[in-house]
Design a protein around this motif. Structure first.
Motif, PDB file in Angstrom:
ATOM      1  N   HIS A  56      -5.730  24.204 -74.723  1.00 58.27           N
ATOM      2  CA  HIS A  56      -6.811  25.034 -74.737  1.00 58.27           C
ATOM      3  C   HIS A  56      -7.187  25.909 -73.767  1.00 58.27           C
ATOM      4  CE1 HIS A  56      -8.438  21.390 -72.604  1.00 58.27           C
ATOM      5  NE2 HIS A  56      -9.322  22.109 -72.182  1.00 58.27           N
ATOM      6  N   LEU A  57      -6.660  25.593 -72.621  1.00 60.27           N
ATOM      7  CA  LEU A  57      -7.134  26.211 -71.324  1.00 60.27           C
ATOM      8  C   LEU A  57      -6.803  27.884 -71.545  1.00 60.27           C
ATOM      9  CD1 LEU A  57      -5.638  23.938 -68.653  1.00 60.27           C
ATOM     10  CD2 LEU A  57      -7.954  24.208 -69.389  1.00 60.27           C
ATOM     11  N   ALA A  58      -7.669  28.824 -70.905  1.00 57.84           N
ATOM     12  CA  ALA A  58      -7.489  30.080 -71.108  1.00 57.84           C
ATOM     13  C   ALA A  58      -6.228  30.529 -70.380  1.00 57.84           C
ATOM     14  CB  ALA A  58      -8.614  30.771 -70.188  1.00 57.84           C
ATOM     15  N   LYS A  59      -5.640  29.996 -69.558  1.00 66.40           N
ATOM     16  CA  LYS A  59      -4.373  30.342 -68.791  1.00 66.40           C
ATOM     17  C   LYS A  59      -3.097  30.353 -70.011  1.00 66.40           C
ATOM     18  CE  LYS A  59      -2.071  27.246 -66.451  1.00 66.40           C
ATOM     19  NZ  LYS A  59      -1.519  26.158 -65.537  1.00 66.40           N
ATOM     20  N   VAL A  60      -3.247  29.582 -71.352  1.00 64.28           N
ATOM     21  CA  VAL A  60      -2.467  29.524 -72.076  1.00 64.28           C
ATOM     22  C   VAL A  60      -2.566  30.523 -73.359  1.00 64.28           C
ATOM     23  CG1 VAL A  60      -1.192  27.985 -73.837  1.00 64.28           C
ATOM     24  CG2 VAL A  60      -2.482  26.878 -71.942  1.00 64.28           C
ATOM     25  N   LYS A  61      -1.221  31.441 -73.564  1.00 73.42           N
ATOM     26  CA  LYS A  61      -1.432  32.498 -74.170  1.00 73.42           C
ATOM     27  C   LYS A  61      -0.493  32.198 -75.345  1.00 73.42           C
ATOM     28  CE  LYS A  61      -4.042  34.545 -71.152  1.00 73.42           C
ATOM     29  NZ  LYS A  61      -5.640  34.545 -71.454  1.00 73.42           N
ATOM     30  N   HIS A  62      -0.716  32.356 -76.635  1.00 72.50           N
ATOM     31  CA  HIS A  62       0.214  32.338 -77.808  1.00 72.50           C
ATOM     32  C   HIS A  62       0.740  33.494 -78.214  1.00 72.50           C
ATOM     33  CE1 HIS A  62      -0.192  28.042 -78.575  1.00 72.50           C
ATOM     34  NE2 HIS A  62      -1.422  27.962 -78.228  1.00 72.50           N
ATOM     35  N   TYR A  63       0.226  34.595 -77.789  1.00 72.33           N
ATOM     36  CA  TYR A  63       0.917  36.084 -77.989  1.00 72.33           C
ATOM     37  C   TYR A  63       0.982  36.524 -76.630  1.00 72.33           C
ATOM     38  CZ  TYR A  63      -1.039  35.220 -82.591  1.00 72.33           C
ATOM     39  OH  TYR A  63      -1.203  34.743 -83.851  1.00 72.33           O
ATOM     40  N   TYR A  64       2.334  37.662 -76.663  1.00 76.20           N
ATOM     41  CA  TYR A  64       2.574  38.307 -75.532  1.00 76.20           C
ATOM     42  C   TYR A  64       2.472  39.854 -75.828  1.00 76.20           C
ATOM     43  CZ  TYR A  64       5.689  40.436 -72.082  1.00 76.20           C
ATOM     44  OH  TYR A  64       6.377  41.366 -71.329  1.00 76.20           O
ATOM     45  N   SER A  65       1.942  40.547 -74.892  1.00 74.36           N
ATOM     46  CA  SER A  65       2.069  42.084 -75.314  1.00 74.36           C
ATOM     47  C   SER A  65       2.725  42.962 -74.146  1.00 74.36           C
ATOM     48  CB  SER A  65       0.626  42.549 -75.431  1.00 74.36           C
ATOM     49  OG  SER A  65      -0.323  42.278 -74.056  1.00 74.36           O
ATOM     50  N   GLU A  66       2.616  42.502 -72.812  1.00 72.36           N
ATOM     51  CA  GLU A  66       3.197  43.249 -71.885  1.00 72.36           C
ATOM     52  C   GLU A  66       3.403  42.544 -70.555  1.00 72.36           C
ATOM     53  OE1 GLU A  66       1.176  46.965 -70.851  1.00 72.36           O
ATOM     54  OE2 GLU A  66      -0.795  46.096 -71.083  1.00 72.36           O
ATOM     55  N   ILE A 112      -0.727  20.382 -69.750  1.00 70.65           N
ATOM     56  CA  ILE A 112      -1.040  21.720 -69.105  1.00 70.65           C
ATOM     57  C   ILE A 112      -2.204  21.507 -68.071  1.00 70.65           C
ATOM     58  CG2 ILE A 112      -1.442  24.211 -69.048  1.00 70.65           C
ATOM     59  CD1 ILE A 112       0.093  23.986 -71.803  1.00 70.65           C
ATOM     60  N   LYS A 113      -2.064  21.770 -66.878  1.00 72.05           N
ATOM     61  CA  LYS A 113      -3.323  21.628 -66.050  1.00 72.05           C
ATOM     62  C   LYS A 113      -3.620  22.901 -65.334  1.00 72.05           C
ATOM     63  CE  LYS A 113      -1.859  16.982 -64.505  1.00 72.05           C
ATOM     64  NZ  LYS A 113      -1.691  16.074 -62.975  1.00 72.05           N
ATOM     65  N   GLN A 114      -4.774  22.988 -64.860  1.00 72.29           N
ATOM     66  CA  GLN A 114      -5.155  24.308 -64.225  1.00 72.29           C
ATOM     67  C   GLN A 114      -4.321  25.066 -63.547  1.00 72.29           C
ATOM     68  OE1 GLN A 114      -8.449  25.666 -65.799  1.00 72.29           O
ATOM     69  NE2 GLN A 114      -7.304  27.485 -64.922  1.00 72.29           N
ATOM     70  N   GLU A 115      -3.415  24.229 -62.510  1.00 67.16           N
ATOM     71  CA  GLU A 115      -2.823  24.780 -61.523  1.00 67.16           C
ATOM     72  C   GLU A 115      -1.442  24.498 -61.713  1.00 67.16           C
ATOM     73  OE1 GLU A 115      -3.987  26.867 -59.456  1.00 67.16           O
ATOM     74  OE2 GLU A 115      -6.244  26.566 -59.838  1.00 67.16           O
ATOM     75  N   SER A 116      -1.126  23.625 -62.675  1.00 68.77           N
ATOM     76  CA  SER A 116       0.389  23.262 -62.815  1.00 68.77           C
ATOM     77  C   SER A 116       0.455  22.907 -64.362  1.00 68.77           C
ATOM     78  CB  SER A 116       0.653  21.902 -61.948  1.00 68.77           C
ATOM     79  OG  SER A 116      -0.226  20.803 -62.668  1.00 68.77           O
ATOM     80  N   ILE A 168       5.305  21.374 -62.169  1.00 71.30           N
ATOM     81  CA  ILE A 168       5.490  22.460 -61.143  1.00 71.30           C
ATOM     82  C   ILE A 168       4.410  23.525 -61.162  1.00 71.30           C
ATOM     83  CG2 ILE A 168       7.884  22.644 -61.727  1.00 71.30           C
ATOM     84  CD1 ILE A 168       7.194  24.538 -63.939  1.00 71.30           C
ATOM     85  N   GLU A 169       4.034  24.059 -59.993  1.00 64.54           N
ATOM     86  CA  GLU A 169       2.838  24.987 -60.063  1.00 64.54           C
ATOM     87  C   GLU A 169       2.946  25.985 -61.131  1.00 64.54           C
ATOM     88  OE1 GLU A 169       2.311  26.693 -56.152  1.00 64.54           O
ATOM     89  OE2 GLU A 169       2.570  24.813 -55.078  1.00 64.54           O
ATOM     90  N   ASN A 170       1.757  26.541 -61.409  1.00 65.35           N
ATOM     91  CA  ASN A 170       1.606  27.388 -62.662  1.00 65.35           C
ATOM     92  C   ASN A 170       0.323  28.139 -62.430  1.00 65.35           C
ATOM     93  OD1 ASN A 170       0.711  27.381 -65.515  1.00 65.35           O
ATOM     94  ND2 ASN A 170       2.611  28.284 -65.364  1.00 65.35           N
ATOM     95  N   ASN A 171       0.432  29.509 -63.035  1.00 59.67           N
ATOM     96  CA  ASN A 171      -0.669  30.398 -63.155  1.00 59.67           C
ATOM     97  C   ASN A 171      -0.954  30.596 -64.596  1.00 59.67           C
ATOM     98  OD1 ASN A 171       0.641  31.915 -60.555  1.00 59.67           O
ATOM     99  ND2 ASN A 171      -1.440  30.781 -60.562  1.00 59.67           N
ATOM    100  N   PHE A 172       0.195  30.583 -65.415  1.00 58.17           N
ATOM    101  CA  PHE A 172       0.076  31.206 -66.959  1.00 58.17           C
ATOM    102  C   PHE A 172       1.019  30.478 -67.699  1.00 58.17           C
ATOM    103  CE2 PHE A 172      -1.663  34.878 -64.906  1.00 58.17           C
ATOM    104  CZ  PHE A 172      -3.129  34.967 -65.842  1.00 58.17           C
ATOM    105  N   VAL A 173       0.805  30.084 -69.013  1.00 58.10           N
ATOM    106  CA  VAL A 173       1.738  29.520 -70.018  1.00 58.10           C
ATOM    107  C   VAL A 173       1.869  30.347 -70.943  1.00 58.10           C
ATOM    108  CG1 VAL A 173       2.321  27.540 -71.590  1.00 58.10           C
ATOM    109  CG2 VAL A 173       1.362  27.132 -69.312  1.00 58.10           C
ATOM    110  N   LEU A 174       3.058  30.760 -71.446  1.00 59.37           N
ATOM    111  CA  LEU A 174       3.304  31.626 -72.744  1.00 59.37           C
ATOM    112  C   LEU A 174       3.858  30.738 -73.664  1.00 59.37           C
ATOM    113  CD1 LEU A 174       4.301  35.441 -71.134  1.00 59.37           C
ATOM    114  CD2 LEU A 174       1.933  34.465 -72.138  1.00 59.37           C
ATOM    115  N   ALA A 175       3.132  30.351 -74.478  1.00 59.34           N
ATOM    116  CA  ALA A 175       3.617  29.286 -75.530  1.00 59.34           C
ATOM    117  C   ALA A 175       4.151  30.173 -76.849  1.00 59.34           C
ATOM    118  CB  ALA A 175       2.557  28.258 -75.988  1.00 59.34           C
ATOM    119  N   LEU A 176       5.168  30.588 -76.749  1.00 54.70           N
ATOM    120  CA  LEU A 176       5.827  31.590 -77.639  1.00 54.70           C
ATOM    121  C   LEU A 176       6.634  30.622 -78.491  1.00 54.70           C
ATOM    122  CD1 LEU A 176       6.569  34.644 -75.473  1.00 54.70           C
ATOM    123  CD2 LEU A 176       4.346  34.073 -76.745  1.00 54.70           C
ATOM    124  N   THR A 177       5.998  29.711 -79.108  1.00 51.92           N
ATOM    125  CA  THR A 177       6.923  28.712 -80.035  1.00 51.92           C
ATOM    126  C   THR A 177       6.788  29.104 -81.461  1.00 51.92           C
ATOM    127  OG1 THR A 177       4.506  27.532 -79.953  1.00 51.92           O
ATOM    128  CG2 THR A 177       6.239  26.793 -78.475  1.00 51.92           C
TER     129      THR A 177
END
Length: 325
Positions: free
Chosen positions: A140-150, A223-227, A240-249
């Motif tokens: 549910h975190l804002a860093k997780v995206k289920h859509y990708y545009s650019e 999925i954590k805020q920083e990893s 692993i360290e992380n800023n964004f997750v693109l869950a293109l599942t």
């Protein structure tokens, strides 16, 4: 209130094809679309190119002229929206269908703005509106995206791309080339078999040289805020360290809505019941068109092989109106 011969739910390419065929049969119709014309295509990645050539994306034998061998998103939008304008199709935009109820042989279609009645209804709703959720902690975190545009928002960021489909591979390559630090987490043992043949060598070479990191037979567990935490192919938990997750599942039809309006869903694939010869569901007068016909098997139907549904359905509707079995 006027009763239409048919209401088409969904203004994508197949919904438009149904409307064009309805006009040929002199049937009164209305398209109800919850967004813009071909809304799903509008939300595709900005630089996406189709696997199919332009001639295979044509509807109603209207030429799709394209300078490139494979048309892109913008060219497709110009083509389909242009058809809707030039053919003056009867379409209501930004009007989501909320419910469909049949009573005494007539359908009552309830939208976010109005109510309509029709003798027949076609569901041409596709599947792109419902992401296939991973069901992991932190999704549910804002860093997780289920859509990708650019790729530009992900420059100089640590990005996890989940999956190995065309959308996942395209995103990984674009972000990498715009300066993103890309890691792919893939449930299977290789890049998806349906990945575009001209893209596959590119992603495999990037993985081989290590510029894009890939963990095969692996799965995110949290999925954590920083990893991001995941289980690798050896069963070991890694973080692993992380800023964004693109869950293109992937994406799925709206099974809750389909079931609620009375259409039976069959088997684990939840394929909506329909007759192949007419596309009619177990609800008499309610038809399916396009990719929604495949249930969870969203790879079965595309624009190029479901265009024929429009003609099949209109022939069935006309036969029904004439009392022909």
């Amino acid at each position: 209130m006027n009763t239409y011969d048919l209401i088409i739910v969904g203004g994508g390419p197949i919904g438009l094809a149904c409307a064009l065929e309805a006009k040929k049969k002199n049937l009164t119709y209305l398209i109800l679309e919850k967004g813009t014309i071909v809304n799903s295509l509008y939300h595709y990645p900005l630089y996406m190119r189709f696997f199919s050539s332009s001639d295979r994306l044509e509807i109603d034998e209207i030429p799709f002229l394209c300078a490139s061998p494979k048309p892109g998103r913008q060219e497709a939008l110009e083509y389909y929206q242009g058809i809707a304008h030039r053919k003056d199709l009867n379409i209501h935009l930004y009007e989501k269908v909320i419910d469909i109820v049949k009573n005494k042989g007539i359908f009552r279609v309830v939208s976010s703005k109005n109510e309509y009645t029709a003798q027949h209804v076609i569901l041409a709703t596709g599947f792109y509106d419902s992401p296939n959720i991973m069901h992991v902690k932190g999704e549910h975190l804002a860093k997780v995206k289920h859509y990708y545009s650019e790729p530009y928002p992900y420059s100089r960021q640590k990005v996890v791309v989940v999956g190995a489909s065309n959308s996942s591979v395209d995103a990984a390559l674009e972000i990498y080339r715009k300066g993103g630090d890309v890691t792919m987490i893939i449930r299977g043992g290789e890049i998806g078999e349906r990945v575009k043949y001209w893209v596959r060598p590119d992603i495999e070479n990037r993985i081989s040289e290590g510029t894009i990191k890939a963990y095969f037979k692996s799965e995110i567990t949290e999925i954590k805020q920083e990893s991001v935490v995941f289980r690798d192919q050896n069963g070991l938990i890694q973080e692993i360290e992380n800023n964004f997750v693109l869950a293109l599942t992937g994406y799925l039809p709206d099974f809750e809505f389909i079931s609620r309006i009375g259409v039976e869903l069959e088997g684990d694939s939840q394929i909506p019941y329909h007759h192949d010869a007419t596309m009619e569901t177990n609800v008499p007068g309610l038809y399916l068109a396009g990719v929604v016909c495949g249930g969870r098997n969203t790879h079965l139907w595309f624009i190029e092989n479901s265009r024929i549904h429009a003609r099949i359905i209109m022939n069935a509707i006309v036969a029904n109106k004439l009392g022909v079995n």
